[in-house]
Design an enzyme around this catalytic site. Structure first.
Site, PDB file in Angstrom:
ATOM      1  N   HIS A  56      34.635  37.861  26.842  1.00  8.81           N
ATOM      2  CA  HIS A  56      35.091  36.508  26.547  1.00  8.81           C
ATOM      3  C   HIS A  56      33.993  35.901  25.672  1.00  8.81           C
ATOM      4  CE1 HIS A  56      36.785  37.356  30.595  1.00  8.81           C
ATOM      5  NE2 HIS A  56      37.796  36.637  30.199  1.00  8.81           N
ATOM      6  N   ASP A  59      31.040  34.870  27.659  1.00  4.43           N
ATOM      7  CA  ASP A  59      30.244  35.914  28.335  1.00  4.43           C
ATOM      8  C   ASP A  59      29.013  36.202  27.491  1.00  4.43           C
ATOM      9  OD1 ASP A  59      32.288  36.212  30.211  1.00  4.43           O
ATOM     10  OD2 ASP A  59      33.242  37.833  29.093  1.00  4.43           O
ATOM     11  N   MET A  90      37.786  45.117  22.209  1.00  4.38           N
ATOM     12  CA  MET A  90      38.630  43.976  22.572  1.00  4.38           C
ATOM     13  C   MET A  90      37.777  42.742  22.819  1.00  4.38           C
ATOM     14  SD  MET A  90      39.591  42.076  25.485  1.00  4.38           S
ATOM     15  CE  MET A  90      39.842  42.910  27.033  1.00  4.38           C
ATOM     16  N   GLU A 183      48.321  38.998  28.864  1.00  3.63           N
ATOM     17  CA  GLU A 183      48.091  39.500  30.216  1.00  3.63           C
ATOM     18  C   GLU A 183      48.706  38.561  31.240  1.00  3.63           C
ATOM     19  OE1 GLU A 183      44.082  40.478  31.128  1.00  3.63           O
ATOM     20  OE2 GLU A 183      44.417  40.438  33.286  1.00  3.63           O
ATOM     21  N   LYS A 185      49.719  37.286  35.181  1.00  3.77           N
ATOM     22  CA  LYS A 185      49.233  37.219  36.567  1.00  3.77           C
ATOM     23  C   LYS A 185      50.099  36.193  37.273  1.00  3.77           C
ATOM     24  CE  LYS A 185      45.018  36.581  39.351  1.00  3.77           C
ATOM     25  NZ  LYS A 185      43.579  36.221  39.320  1.00  3.77           N
ATOM     26  N   GLU A 219      47.824  44.424  34.021  1.00  6.57           N
ATOM     27  CA  GLU A 219      46.715  44.725  34.948  1.00  6.57           C
ATOM     28  C   GLU A 219      47.277  45.170  36.290  1.00  6.57           C
ATOM     29  OE1 GLU A 219      43.156  42.231  35.277  1.00  6.57           O
ATOM     30  OE2 GLU A 219      43.355  42.369  37.459  1.00  6.57           O
ATOM     31  N   HIS A 222      47.358  42.573  39.129  1.00 12.75           N
ATOM     32  CA  HIS A 222      48.256  41.424  38.949  1.00 12.75           C
ATOM     33  C   HIS A 222      49.705  41.769  39.262  1.00 12.75           C
ATOM     34  CE1 HIS A 222      45.051  39.597  36.052  1.00 12.75           C
ATOM     35  NE2 HIS A 222      44.595  39.849  37.259  1.00 12.75           N
ATOM     36  N   ASP A 247      44.564  46.873  31.675  1.00 14.62           N
ATOM     37  CA  ASP A 247      43.457  46.535  32.592  1.00 14.62           C
ATOM     38  C   ASP A 247      43.598  47.367  33.853  1.00 14.62           C
ATOM     39  OD1 ASP A 247      42.695  42.952  32.139  1.00 14.62           O
ATOM     40  OD2 ASP A 247      42.312  44.734  30.911  1.00 14.62           O
ATOM     41  N   ASP A 257      43.417  38.361  44.185  1.00 14.78           N
ATOM     42  CA  ASP A 257      43.088  39.298  43.101  1.00 14.78           C
ATOM     43  C   ASP A 257      41.777  40.013  43.417  1.00 14.78           C
ATOM     44  OD1 ASP A 257      42.582  38.847  39.495  1.00 14.78           O
ATOM     45  OD2 ASP A 257      43.010  40.612  40.722  1.00 14.78           O
ATOM     46  N   ASP A 259      40.579  43.045  42.179  1.00 14.07           N
ATOM     47  CA  ASP A 259      39.884  43.708  41.048  1.00 14.07           C
ATOM     48  C   ASP A 259      38.981  44.837  41.543  1.00 14.07           C
ATOM     49  OD1 ASP A 259      39.460  40.616  39.143  1.00 14.07           O
ATOM     50  OD2 ASP A 259      41.131  42.017  39.252  1.00 14.07           O
ATOM     51  N   ASP A 289      39.091  46.415  34.298  1.00 15.75           N
ATOM     52  CA  ASP A 289      38.843  45.003  34.575  1.00 15.75           C
ATOM     53  C   ASP A 289      38.646  44.880  36.081  1.00 15.75           C
ATOM     54  OD1 ASP A 289      40.556  41.832  33.988  1.00 15.75           O
ATOM     55  OD2 ASP A 289      38.540  42.341  34.652  1.00 15.75           O
TER      56      ASP A 289
HETATM   57  C1  DIG Z   1      41.443  38.643  34.337  1.00  7.63           C
HETATM   58  O1  DIG Z   1      42.224  39.686  34.817  1.00  7.63           O
HETATM   59  C2  DIG Z   1      41.495  38.583  32.848  1.00  7.63           C
HETATM   60  C3  DIG Z   1      40.247  37.987  32.286  1.00  7.63           C
HETATM   61  O2  DIG Z   1      39.175  38.617  32.923  1.00  7.63           O
HETATM   62  C4  DIG Z   1      40.299  38.381  30.844  1.00  7.63           C
HETATM   63  O3  DIG Z   1      40.738  37.287  30.112  1.00  7.63           O
HETATM   64  C5  DIG Z   1      41.317  39.483  30.762  1.00  7.63           C
HETATM   65  C6  DIG Z   1      40.822  40.576  29.876  1.00  7.63           C
HETATM   66  O4  DIG Z   1      40.967  41.824  30.434  1.00  7.63           O
HETATM   67  N1  DIG Z   1      41.586  39.844  32.162  1.00  7.63           N
HETATM   68 MN    MN Z   2      42.494  41.449  33.509  1.00  6.83          MN
HETATM   69 MN    MN Z   3      42.456  40.598  38.036  1.00  7.72          MN
END
Ligand code: DIG
Ligand code: MN
Ligand code: MN
Length: 389
Positions: A56, A59, A90, A183, A185, A219, A222, A247, A257, A259, A289
């Site tokens: 990001h 970051d 990315m 993406e 969620k 992802e 998600h 992801d 979530d 992760d 991710d």
């Molecule tokens: C969260 O699953 C999102 C953020 O971390 C980011 O914007 C995106 C990129 O993989 N995944």
């Molecule tokens: Mn993600």
């Molecule tokens: Mn996530």
């Protein structure tokens, strides 16, 4: 550790700065690891054998950085990339941390916030291009509601669409070689996030002015949060030519979530995901991710990162074994055996086909009595995953 499952650049394994850089804070506790700099994180990723690093904007560049601080940070980061050979495939924008985005960015009810979100995203896109990114992800973490009293749903979709059309035009105007990946969620941090699943995103993309520039970034966690089969979501994206990024992580169903490290919860689902990607020659990034348990120090974080990549490669070998397992393949041939007698009716519609089909007699009873052999097929699959085939 065996070299058989050693990651190389051809595997295109990438991690976000925010993943291995996650200091372990959560809603109920303080960070447990010191914050590493982006340069230190690039070297950590090189040490574990990663190919790419994603980010990001904030970051890398603190939101309050001066232009000279910004330039110094970028120069140091580029040096670390040159020293390690790590690439930046990315980039994305943080449109969710700063309080200004507390009611969303592109769907905020405040036009000044919507305009600021566009400005911040254009600047972040410029940064991503400067670092060599060819993919740009949009995760609308705050694009949603805590109460539907706050936003009219169709107006919110129109605002999101307007922002993406504007940013597609920006890419074209700047002649950037960049694609967008949306993406989904279902919730968290908002009670409900707009466009909650990969399927919803695929439908939304077709309403944009430049749908060919936009794909999805599904992802695992998600879709699992929504109780969905992740393999099916990715298959739909692949079928539509829209799997622009992915992801990878893991997640128990019905939880926040998590992760988690790839393959650490549902190995069967991870196996069929790797099978789908490898059987279809997916050529994109394999982005993890995810983040290490809060219990870990940075040696544990490296174990986490190595584990994500090793599990992918181990499952890739299991896919090869499954595809070459004579008992599994002969069972599949039996299951899919076809005497061709229905070819005259199936496939593309023709009125004479339909007329003939309407006169065809079917022995519905015996068709219904057929045993498909899936218990044996699944047991063979599980035994292969358990390592005895
Ligand atoms: C969260 O699953 C999102 C953020 O971390 C980011 O914007 C995106 C990129 O993989 N995944
Ligand atoms: Mn993600
Ligand atoms: Mn996530």
């Amino acid at each position: 550790m065996s070299h058989k499952f050693k990651p190389t650049s051809k595997h295109k394994f990438s991690f976000g700065l925010w993943t291995v850089g996650n200091p372990g804070g959560d809603p109920f506790g303080q960070p447990v690891r010191k914050k590493l700099t982006p340069v230190e994180l690039v070297h950590l990723l090189a040490e574990v054998g990663a190919w790419g690093v994603n980010l990001h904007d904030n970051d890398l560049i603190p939101i309050n950085a001066t232009s000279s601080e910004r330039q110094q940070i970028i120069d140091e980061f580029k040096n670390a990339l040159d020293e390690t050979g790590i690439v930046v495939p990315m980039a994305t924008t943080n449109l969710f941390s700063d309080p200004v985005f507390k009611d969303g960015a592109f769907t905020s009810n405040d036009s000044k916030v919507r305009a600021y979100a566009l400005q911040k995203t254009m600047n972040a896109i410029d940064l991503g291009i400067e670092l060599g990114a060819s993919m740009y992800v949009f995760w609308g973490g705050r694009e949603g509601v805590d109460t539907d009293a706050s936003k009219e749903s169709i107006q919110s979709l129109k605002r999101f669409r307007e922002a993406l059309n504007y940013l597609c035009e920006y890419i074209k105007d700047q002649d950037y070689d960049l694609k967008f990946a949306l993406e989904a969620k279902p919730n968290e941090p908002r009670a409900d996030i707009f466009l909650p699943t990969t399927g919803a995103m695929l439908g939304f993309i077709e309403t944009l002015d430049y749908p060919e520039m936009v794909g999805v970034n599904p992802e695992v966690a998600h879709e699992h949060m929504a109780g969905l089969n992740f393999v099916h979501a990715v298959a739909q994206a692949l079928d539509a030519g829209k799997l622009f990024h992915i992801d990878l992580n893991d997640q128990a169903f019905g939880r926040y979530d998590q992760d988690l490290r790839f393959g650490s919860v549902n190995i069967k689902s991870a196996f069929f995901l790797v099978k789908l990607l490898e059987d279809n020659n997916y050529d994109g990034c394999r982005h993890f991710d995810a983040h290490a348990y809060r219990t870990e120090d940075y040696e544990g974080v490296k174990d986490f990162a190595r584990g994500c990549m090793r599990t992918y490669l181990i499952l890739k070998e299991k896919v090869d074994r499954w595809n070459n397992d004579s008992e599994i393949q002969s069972l599949l041939s039996e299951i899919n055996a076809d005497d061709g007698t229905m070819d005259q009716y199936l496939g593309k519609y023709e009125s004479n086909k339909a007329a003939a089909l309407k006169t065809q007699n079917f022995d519905r009873k015996s068709l219904g009595e057929r045993g498909y052999g899936y218990e044996r097929l699944d047991q063979l699959t599980m035994e292969l995953l358990m390592g005895i085939r």
